[in-house]
Design a protein around this motif. Structure first.
Motif, PDB file in Angstrom:
ATOM      1  N   LEU A 199      24.045  29.457  76.159  1.00 44.63           N
ATOM      2  CA  LEU A 199      25.389  29.363  75.596  1.00 44.63           C
ATOM      3  C   LEU A 199      26.311  28.851  76.700  1.00 44.63           C
ATOM      4  N   PHE A 200      27.207  27.948  76.360  1.00 42.66           N
ATOM      5  CA  PHE A 200      28.008  27.348  77.425  1.00 42.66           C
ATOM      6  C   PHE A 200      29.381  26.922  76.912  1.00 42.66           C
ATOM      7  N   ALA A 201      30.279  26.757  77.880  1.00 40.09           N
ATOM      8  CA  ALA A 201      31.582  26.109  77.667  1.00 40.09           C
ATOM      9  C   ALA A 201      31.892  25.342  78.943  1.00 40.09           C
ATOM     10  N   THR A 202      32.222  24.059  78.810  1.00 40.31           N
ATOM     11  CA  THR A 202      32.542  23.218  79.961  1.00 40.31           C
ATOM     12  C   THR A 202      33.825  22.446  79.676  1.00 40.31           C
ATOM     13  N   GLY A 203      34.543  22.121  80.722  1.00 36.20           N
ATOM     14  CA  GLY A 203      35.780  21.364  80.550  1.00 36.20           C
ATOM     15  C   GLY A 203      36.279  20.805  81.868  1.00 36.20           C
ATOM     16  N   TRP A 206      37.379  19.584  76.744  1.00 30.71           N
ATOM     17  CA  TRP A 206      36.385  20.635  76.907  1.00 30.71           C
ATOM     18  C   TRP A 206      35.402  20.625  75.752  1.00 30.71           C
ATOM     19  N   SER A 207      34.407  21.463  75.862  1.00 32.56           N
ATOM     20  CA  SER A 207      33.385  21.549  74.817  1.00 32.56           C
ATOM     21  C   SER A 207      32.691  22.898  74.916  1.00 32.56           C
ATOM     22  N   TYR A 208      31.978  23.251  73.857  1.00 31.20           N
ATOM     23  CA  TYR A 208      31.156  24.461  73.876  1.00 31.20           C
ATOM     24  C   TYR A 208      29.919  24.176  73.038  1.00 31.20           C
ATOM     25  N   GLY A 209      28.933  25.053  73.163  1.00 30.66           N
ATOM     26  CA  GLY A 209      27.727  24.820  72.388  1.00 30.66           C
ATOM     27  C   GLY A 209      26.625  25.804  72.723  1.00 30.66           C
ATOM     28  N   VAL A 210      25.461  25.536  72.144  1.00 30.40           N
ATOM     29  CA  VAL A 210      24.292  26.389  72.304  1.00 30.40           C
ATOM     30  C   VAL A 210      23.074  25.482  72.439  1.00 30.40           C
ATOM     31  N   GLY A 211      22.068  25.961  73.159  1.00 34.24           N
ATOM     32  CA  GLY A 211      20.901  25.112  73.326  1.00 34.24           C
ATOM     33  C   GLY A 211      19.727  25.836  73.944  1.00 34.24           C
ATOM     34  N   ALA A 214      35.057  22.629  85.294  1.00 33.75           N
ATOM     35  CA  ALA A 214      34.521  23.984  85.396  1.00 33.75           C
ATOM     36  C   ALA A 214      33.568  24.237  84.240  1.00 33.75           C
ATOM     37  N   GLY A 215      32.666  25.182  84.434  1.00 34.96           N
ATOM     38  CA  GLY A 215      31.706  25.539  83.400  1.00 34.96           C
ATOM     39  C   GLY A 215      31.369  27.015  83.447  1.00 34.96           C
ATOM     40  N   ALA A 216      31.062  27.579  82.284  1.00 33.87           N
ATOM     41  CA  ALA A 216      30.614  28.963  82.163  1.00 33.87           C
ATOM     42  C   ALA A 216      29.372  28.975  81.286  1.00 33.87           C
ATOM     43  N   GLN A 239      24.897  16.287  82.056  1.00 34.47           N
ATOM     44  CA  GLN A 239      24.886  17.069  83.284  1.00 34.47           C
ATOM     45  C   GLN A 239      26.293  17.434  83.731  1.00 34.47           C
ATOM     46  N   SER A 240      27.285  16.940  83.040  1.00 37.04           N
ATOM     47  CA  SER A 240      28.679  17.178  83.407  1.00 37.04           C
ATOM     48  C   SER A 240      29.342  17.954  82.269  1.00 37.04           C
ATOM     49  N   ILE A 241      30.421  17.434  81.710  1.00 40.69           N
ATOM     50  CA  ILE A 241      31.055  18.078  80.560  1.00 40.69           C
ATOM     51  C   ILE A 241      30.244  17.706  79.322  1.00 40.69           C
ATOM     52  N   ARG A 242      29.527  18.687  78.759  1.00 41.87           N
ATOM     53  CA  ARG A 242      28.655  18.422  77.618  1.00 41.87           C
ATOM     54  C   ARG A 242      29.481  17.987  76.411  1.00 41.87           C
ATOM     55  N   GLY A 243      28.809  17.319  75.469  1.00 40.98           N
ATOM     56  CA  GLY A 243      29.459  16.920  74.229  1.00 40.98           C
ATOM     57  C   GLY A 243      30.183  15.596  74.299  1.00 40.98           C
ATOM     58  N   TYR A 244      30.031  14.879  75.405  1.00 39.34           N
ATOM     59  CA  TYR A 244      30.658  13.559  75.568  1.00 39.34           C
ATOM     60  C   TYR A 244      29.601  12.579  76.053  1.00 39.34           C
ATOM     61  N   ARG A 245      29.841  11.311  75.766  1.00 41.51           N
ATOM     62  CA  ARG A 245      28.932  10.291  76.275  1.00 41.51           C
ATOM     63  C   ARG A 245      28.978  10.287  77.800  1.00 41.51           C
ATOM     64  N   LEU A 246      27.957   9.674  78.416  1.00 37.19           N
ATOM     65  CA  LEU A 246      27.933   9.552  79.869  1.00 37.19           C
ATOM     66  C   LEU A 246      29.199   8.842  80.345  1.00 37.19           C
TER      67      LEU A 246
END
Length: 437
Positions: A362-366, A393-398, A342-344, A315-322
């Motif tokens: 599609l997203f990017a968060t950091g 930061w991270s990016y991804g698709v889902g 921030a997130g887009a 729910q926060s910066i994706r791609g990382y553990r809680l």
């Protein structure tokens, strides 16, 4: 001819009338103090237009208390005098309700059992009892009493609560037990829903494991906190799960004193977030951007871990553990006193599927999490370098799924931690909740 017709209609609306009697039917458990102000406004009507406006306002005000299933009115002429008689018919709701369901917590599903008694004292007061039990030894129990204090707008509420919460912070290798009470006001304003309150908490950091690092062990044991909080929240979005337009913003602040008003054990905490949603012109796509930031300011050597900020997770910066972004000791997250994130996001309907419950994502968060809040005297360039150095930061698709009050995200994430202390986890992540970065 058109002008004469308009004048005739206007005379009809402003035609003088007199309301001679107002009867109220169906108010069995409701105090007259709730209904009398509405009756007085109806009796004070002097024109037909004013009468219908006052009736409409009475319906709105009485419905706002949440204690009536229906509110209706009927206007008739009185037999013996040249006046009108108004019948105000009320149908009260069932006073006791019990609900069992599921609720989205901090990326876990909670079993929610709630009971509510409405109109307890006859003035629109509800008492709510709520129990949430999670699968990871997390639970919360609270009882809340609300008292409307304005007959004009029932959303003006005084609230008082007792609560006990058990939260297993496995990412920080401890359990937080909190028992406390709070009281305050909730007031709707033009800028959004404003609330302020005074709280007293007794907290215990417990369930330490052999691998719990020393920085977290220093927080172990009992402590008390007395705090004053206030917040302002504005939500102009058109959907809680997949907003296509609108803005949602929140600002909260807290002034706290620790351990029975001991000198020097005080801090000021502030944080906020803003989310902007808009449709991409000439396409079915929706672009969403969000920004979050916060800081804790104090002369204390060590802020309690229960009050610190944490970043990372579905729910926060994706791609990382809680709690996987920011200062760490071994496998444990230590939290921080200042952060920015921030997130887009770009949402698209699924091709060949007409259901509104699914979206491609599609997203990017950091963001950055600092162990110490930069001094207010620190140059802006130095503060910017600190946040830049700790940036992850991270990016991804889902795939995102609407579940009514919130959404579930199934994202394949590509984390980019750089040189930051973090716990990245590339692959599939599942997030469940209401508010996402």
């Amino acid at each position: 001819m058109e002008q004469k017709q308009e004048r005739k209609d206007g005379i009809g609306e402003e035609m003088p009338i007199k309301v001679g009697k107002v009867k109220v039917k169906g108010a069995k458990a409701t105090k007259s103090s709730l209904i009398v102000p509405e009756v007085k406004s109806i009796l004070g009507s002097t024109t037909q237009k004013e009468l219908f406006e006052n009736l409409k306002a009475a319906h709105t005000h009485l419905h706002a208390y949440g204690i009536f299933d229906s509110v209706s009115s009927q206007v008739d002429a009185m037999d013996d005098v040249d006046a009108l008689e108004v019948l105000l018919s009320l149908r009260e709701k069932k006073r006791h309700t019990v609900h069992v369901g599921m609720e989205a917590g901090a990326n876990e599903v909670l079993t929610n059992i709630s009971a509510q008694m409405i109109n307890v004292l006859g003035g629109g007061e509800p008492i709510k009892i709520n129990a949430c039990i999670g699968h990871s030894r997390s639970s919360s129990y609270d009882i809340t009493f609300l008292k409307p204090f304005s007959h004009q707008v029932a959303q003006y509420n005084f609230f008082s609560s007792l609560y006990r919460r058990t939260t297993n912070h496995f990412a920080s290798v401890h359990t937080d037990l909190t028992t406390g009470t709070t009281m305050g006001f909730k007031v709707p304003t033009r800028l959004g829903q404003y609330s302020c309150g005074l709280s007293f908490d007794c907290r215990n950091i417990t369930d330490l494991r052999p691998d719990t690092p020393l920085p977290i062990r220093l927080h172990a044991g009992y402590g008390t906190k007395t705090s004053f909080q206030h917040s302002l929240e504005l939500n102009l979005t058109d959907s809680p799960a997949f907003p296509s337009k609108g803005v949602r913003c929140r600002l909260s602040q807290e002034v706290a004193t620790l351990d029975s008003f001991n000198e020097g054990k005080r801090f000021f905490k502030t944080d906020g977030d803003v989310q902007v949603n808009s449709r991409v012109p000439f396409t079915p796509l929706v672009f969403s951007s969000s920004l979050q930031a916060g800081g804790i300011f104090s002369n204390m050597e060590r802020i309690p871990i229960s009050d610190l900020f944490f970043l990372g997770g579905p729910q926060s910066i994706r791609g990382y553990r809680l709690r996987g972004v920011g200062p760490r000791a071994g496998n444990a997250s230590l939290g921080g006193t200042a952060f920015v994130a921030a997130g887009a996001h770009l949402f698209s309907p699924l091709p060949y599927i007409s259901s509104d419950r699914f979206r491609l994502h599609l997203f990017a968060t950091g963001g950055s999490l600092l162990s110490e809040t930069p001094s207010r005297h620190s140059p802006l360039s130095r503060t910017a370098r600190l946040f830049q150095r700790e940036f992850a930061w991270s990016y991804g698709v889902g795939l995102a799924v609407n579940v009514g009050v919130g959404r579930i995200e199934f994202n394949y994430c590509f984390p980019r931690p750089g040189e930051v202390q973090s716990s990245p986890l590339q692959g599939l992540h599942v997030g469940l909740g209401i508010n996402f970065l």
